[in-house]
Design an enzyme around this catalytic site. Sequence first.
Site, PDB file in Angstrom:
ATOM      1  CG  ASP A   1      38.961  47.328  37.793  1.00  0.00           C
ATOM      2  OD1 ASP A   1      40.008  46.953  37.217  1.00  0.00           O
ATOM      3  OD2 ASP A   1      37.912  46.676  37.737  1.00  0.00           O
TER       4      ASP A   1
ATOM      5  CD  GLU B   1      36.156  43.903  43.452  1.00  0.00           C
ATOM      6  OE1 GLU B   1      34.998  43.550  43.727  1.00  0.00           O
ATOM      7  OE2 GLU B   1      36.855  43.320  42.607  1.00  0.00           O
TER       8      GLU B   1
END
Length: 383
Positions: free
Chosen positions: A72, A133
């Site tokens: 990520d 997120e």
Amino acid sequence: MSILEHLKEKIFEDRKALHLIPEAGFNEYKTSAYLQNELSKLGIEFEVIAGTGIVALLKGVSPTKTIAFRTDMDGLSVKEESSFEQHSTHENFMHACGHDGHMSMMLGLARALSSDEVKLIDNVLLIFQPAEEGPGGAEILVKAGVLDKYNVSEIYGIHVFPAVEQGKIGLCPGPMMAMTGEFDIDIYGKSAHGAMPHTGVDGIVIASEVVLGLQTIVSRNVSPINPAVLTVGKLEAGERRNIIAGKARLEGTIRSFDKAVYNQIKTRIIDYVKGIALAYDVVIEIEFRDMYPPVINDQRLFSEFINFHGDKCKVIEPQMISEDFSYYQEKVPGLFYFVGTYNKEKDYVYPLHSSKFNFDNYILLDGLESYINVLTYKGSIQI
């Protein structure tokens, strides 16, 4: 492993550079530019996807499969108070979840696979994914057909984790991280003077009853052998101390490892709230936002990983936190695992998303080594 020692300083340098420029999901422009530049220096071809995401294919000499690794990219809106050597240059943003470390490990893998020390047999796909997120970049990449386009046979993901001690890798078979969703409940009562409560309909009283009632859904409706969480984390109501609240709002979350259990909880919330609305003759509105599916580790990949990592692995209990890596696992076999960061001696003890979260750079080598071990064990590289 000599290749780790050779790459160590560059990996640490990558982390520092990325740590300084945390960005919100789908806005990781500086981050993406840094990653693209480093991949270009290595002569690795890539495509940009979802605005800031990057997908890079390293072709093997005689491939029989394509193994994918995902990192990520996004940071968090947190003002940094960590012990890292230099704080974020982006005000009120920091890499409080360790994604700077994840990207550094992946760049380390790119460097390792591009070196003369490694012969690449199978194809390896490196996925630099935006917006883990929120709102969830993995789903967008999967829907864009990334796994299909590159014929991915299996995928691996890493997360640094302060609940596992440094030097260990934490994972478990099957469900490892929860499915998650959010709900908002708006109660529309009737305002009145506090001295004349009989002329109003008290939103606070109704909200209180809803909160208490929701607590029985998991304890009295869900089988005790099926872990689940229902939490009301926020309640807003009222204008003044002597006014009956005409409106109240509850905000909460649902978590479970099983989709059927998750849906059961949603149904019971709806049924219960309908009953309360009828009893008080008020309007109550509910909004659900289903978020990430559960992270479910493939049993075969788990067994293989345990076999070639041995005592370095620590089998942990499933966690009620969530991760959008789960979208990849819905398409192909996948394994997600934690690289331990807990180190009391160095004060690396703060949780993920804390303004003080930090970790020892040497855990980046633990992550990179695990990637290399996966490929070596499967005969996808030769060193």
